[in-house]
Motif scaffolding. Structure first.
Motif, short mmCIF file in Angstrom:
data_model
loop_
_atom_site.label_atom_id
_atom_site.label_comp_id
_atom_site.label_asym_id
_atom_site.label_seq_id
_atom_site.Cartn_x
_atom_site.Cartn_y
_atom_site.Cartn_z
N UNK A 93 -26.17 -9.21 7.23
CA UNK A 93 -25.60 -7.93 7.79
C UNK A 93 -24.43 -8.66 8.38
N UNK A 94 -23.31 -7.94 8.35
CA UNK A 94 -22.01 -8.13 8.98
C UNK A 94 -22.30 -7.05 10.16
N UNK A 95 -21.92 -7.38 11.38
CA UNK A 95 -21.82 -6.29 12.39
C UNK A 95 -20.50 -6.41 13.15
N UNK A 96 -19.55 -5.26 13.18
CA UNK A 96 -18.29 -5.40 13.62
C UNK A 96 -17.89 -3.99 14.22
N UNK A 97 -17.10 -4.03 15.43
CA UNK A 97 -16.80 -2.74 15.88
C UNK A 97 -18.00 -1.82 16.16
N UNK A 98 -19.17 -2.49 16.69
CA UNK A 98 -20.40 -1.55 16.98
C UNK A 98 -21.25 -1.02 15.68
N UNK A 99 -20.46 -1.36 14.50
CA UNK A 99 -21.10 -0.82 13.19
C UNK A 99 -21.71 -1.85 12.41
N UNK A 100 -22.40 -1.51 11.40
CA UNK A 100 -22.87 -2.32 10.37
C UNK A 100 -21.96 -2.27 9.24
N UNK A 101 -20.93 -3.25 9.10
CA UNK A 101 -19.81 -3.23 8.25
C UNK A 101 -19.91 -3.52 6.84
N UNK A 102 -21.05 -4.47 6.53
CA UNK A 102 -21.37 -5.04 5.42
C UNK A 102 -22.79 -5.23 5.41
N UNK A 103 -23.40 -5.11 4.00
CA UNK A 103 -24.84 -5.70 3.77
C UNK A 103 -24.95 -6.24 2.53
N UNK A 104 -25.48 -7.43 2.60
CA UNK A 104 -25.71 -8.10 1.11
C UNK A 104 -27.36 -8.28 0.95
N UNK A 105 -27.56 -8.30 -0.24
CA UNK A 105 -29.14 -8.70 -0.47
C UNK A 105 -29.35 -9.52 -1.48
N UNK A 106 -30.61 -9.92 -1.57
CA UNK A 106 -30.91 -11.07 -2.69
C UNK A 106 -30.10 -12.23 -2.71
N UNK A 107 -29.80 -12.46 -1.41
CA UNK A 107 -29.12 -13.87 -1.25
C UNK A 107 -27.55 -14.05 -1.65
N UNK A 108 -27.09 -12.79 -2.15
CA UNK A 108 -25.64 -12.67 -2.48
C UNK A 108 -24.74 -13.01 -1.32
N UNK A 109 -23.43 -13.65 -1.40
CA UNK A 109 -22.58 -14.07 -0.26
C UNK A 109 -22.21 -12.65 0.44
N UNK A 110 -22.19 -13.04 1.68
CA UNK A 110 -21.32 -12.02 2.47
C UNK A 110 -20.25 -12.77 3.45
N UNK A 111 -18.99 -12.25 3.33
CA UNK A 111 -17.86 -12.87 3.89
C UNK A 111 -18.05 -12.80 5.35
N UNK A 112 -18.00 -13.98 6.23
CA UNK A 112 -17.93 -13.90 7.63
C UNK A 112 -16.40 -14.09 8.14
N UNK A 113 -16.09 -13.01 8.74
CA UNK A 113 -14.79 -13.02 9.27
C UNK A 113 -14.52 -14.13 10.21
N UNK A 114 -13.41 -14.62 10.35
CA UNK A 114 -12.97 -15.49 11.47
C UNK A 114 -13.45 -15.30 12.62
N UNK A 115 -14.13 -16.22 13.54
CA UNK A 115 -14.60 -15.75 14.73
C UNK A 115 -15.94 -15.21 14.92
#
Ligand code: ZN
Length: 428
Positions: free
Chosen positions: A28-50
């Motif tokens: 899960x990507x959490x950004x600006x208080x919200x769930x910004x992205x979700x990936x499942x089954x091990x597919x990659x999730x881009x982690x923003x800088x910082x």
């Protein structure tokens, strides 16, 4: 209150709150208080800088719990009453809820008007703790329920339909989240409610586009309230089995039904020394005064000798059977505890115990979690914001050390809580 940083929760088991089976190797990507992205089954999730990347292999994520029937500001230590209703005490309780993973609480009546301002201040980020919603003062019975020492600035007790309409109009001016009515006689010990007064309150609330949650105990009252258009039954029917007609009406009119099983249990269970009485999770939730009371021989003696203990045990078993009937009929079962109404209904802890009692009465763990998350968000009109782990919703999340779909008691194994994207400090 948005913000709180950017987090990636990586490689978790995800229970999304919809009642569906968990997803494995989710991120899960959490950004600006919200769930910004979700990936499942091990597919990659881009982690923003910082971003803070938390590798959480073996842990489970579920939505923050929504308590659809709680109270705030009534209890301090072992005392209960209007004198405890301060902003400081309310925030203390809301912090306790939040640390236990209860990220939203509906305060279902007996609120002073200061809670309206508290709610606004919380939206601006000026008050912490679980997000609080309010049913305002609520409408009780003259000389009757609720039998709590609160003044007219904290509850209306109208004697006539017109007085009830006036009370609803006064509350409506503050935009409460619901209207609450009490319909009970406290096991025959208090005056009977006047159902004409309650029908007027429901009608007036509906004219103001407000929905009504009713405290109920008796089947006969529930039937009348359903005829009168009640929207939420805020407790189980506990005197008699639900008949098939009433079950159908609850389902077909989409009336939310909040079982509050822990309420009945709270009258006696601590005196029976259950295994969890010494658990760290339970002990953390007790004030020193309440811990001293529960551990005392005098308390155990009093409960064991109290003739109403058997009545509460029977009421719980009827409530459990009624819950099974409604579940079999796929009626809308919501979730709440009545925590905060008295010292024995313990904020934050009671919600986890309630999930266990719902499972004990026959629900599957994922079904009970669904009631406490997505269904409750619908009941409270919060579906756009919270109640499920889905892209675009608030990041209201609990990270658990073990999977509650396997054992519901694992909801107590809290590793982290996120509320509106902020990582919550779990202890002082
Ligand atoms: Zn209540």
């Amino acid at each position: 209150m948005p913000g709180g940083g950017t987090f990636v929760l990586s490689d978790v088991r995800l229970i999304d709150g919809t009642g569906h089976a968990p997803s494995d190797h989710a991120s899960l990507l959490i950004q600006n208080g919200k769930i910004a992205a979700i990936s499942t089954n091990g597919s990659p999730l881009h982690a923003p800088q910082g971003a803070t990347v938390l590798k959480l292999t073996g842990k489970t994520v579920m939505p923050g719990i929504i308590n659809g029937h709680g109270h705030v500001g009534l209890v301090q230590g072992t005392s209960v009453g209007g004198g405890n209703y301060t902003g400081v005490n309310i925030e203390r309780e809301l912090v306790q809820y939040e640390r236990c993973g209860v990220t939203t609480v509906m305060s279902l009546g007996m609120n002073k008007d200061l809670l309206y301002k508290f709610r606004t201040d919380q939206e601006k980020g000026e008050e912490g703790g679980a997000t609080v919603l309010t049913a305002g003062r609520g409408i009780g019975v003259p000389g009757g329920v609720p039998p709590v020492n609160v003044g007219p600035d904290q509850i209306y007790r109208p004697a006539t339909p017109e007085a009830a309409r006036k009370a609803v109009r006064e509350m409506a001016a503050h935009s409460p989240n619901l209207i609450k009515i009490w319909v009970d006689d406290n096991l025959g010990k208090l005056p009977q409610p006047n159902l004409n007064v309650d029908a007027a309150a429901i009608d007036e609330a509906h004219r103001a586009n407000l929905r009504v949650a009713a405290h109920v105990y008796y089947l006969a009252d529930a039937k009348q309230l359903i005829q009168d258009g009640v929207d939420i039954l805020a407790h189980s029917v506990r005197d008699k089995p639900l008949d098939p007609d009433t079950v159908s009406l609850i389902k077909n009119k989409n009336i939310y039904y909040i079982p509050t099983l822990q309420l009945e249990e709270s009258f006696y269970i601590y005196a029976q020394s259950p295994a969890w009485i010494s658990s760290a999770f339970f002990r953390r939730s007790l004030s020193p005064q309440l811990a001293a009371t529960l551990d005392s021989a005098a308390y155990k003696n009093r409960v064991q000798k109290d003739p109403s203990t058997a009545i509460h045990e029977k009421a719980l078993s009827i409530a459990e059977a009624n819950l099974r009937k409604l579940q079999a009929a796929t009626a809308p079962i919501a979730f709440g505890t009545d925590s905060g109404a008295n010292p024995y209904r313990i904020p934050g802890w009671a919600e986890h115990r309630e999930l266990q009692l719902m499972v004990n009465s026959g629900m599957k763990p994922l079904e009970a979690i669904h009631c406490a998350t997505e269904v409750n968000a619908k009941m409270l009109g919060l579906s756009d914001k919270t109640g499920a782990v889905q892209k675009g919703k608030q990041a209201d999340l609990i990270v658990l050390d073990a999977d509650p779909s396997q054992n519901i008691a694992n909801t107590e194994k809290i590793a982290m809580v996120f509320h509106e994207g902020r990582r919550i400090k779990l202890a002082d």
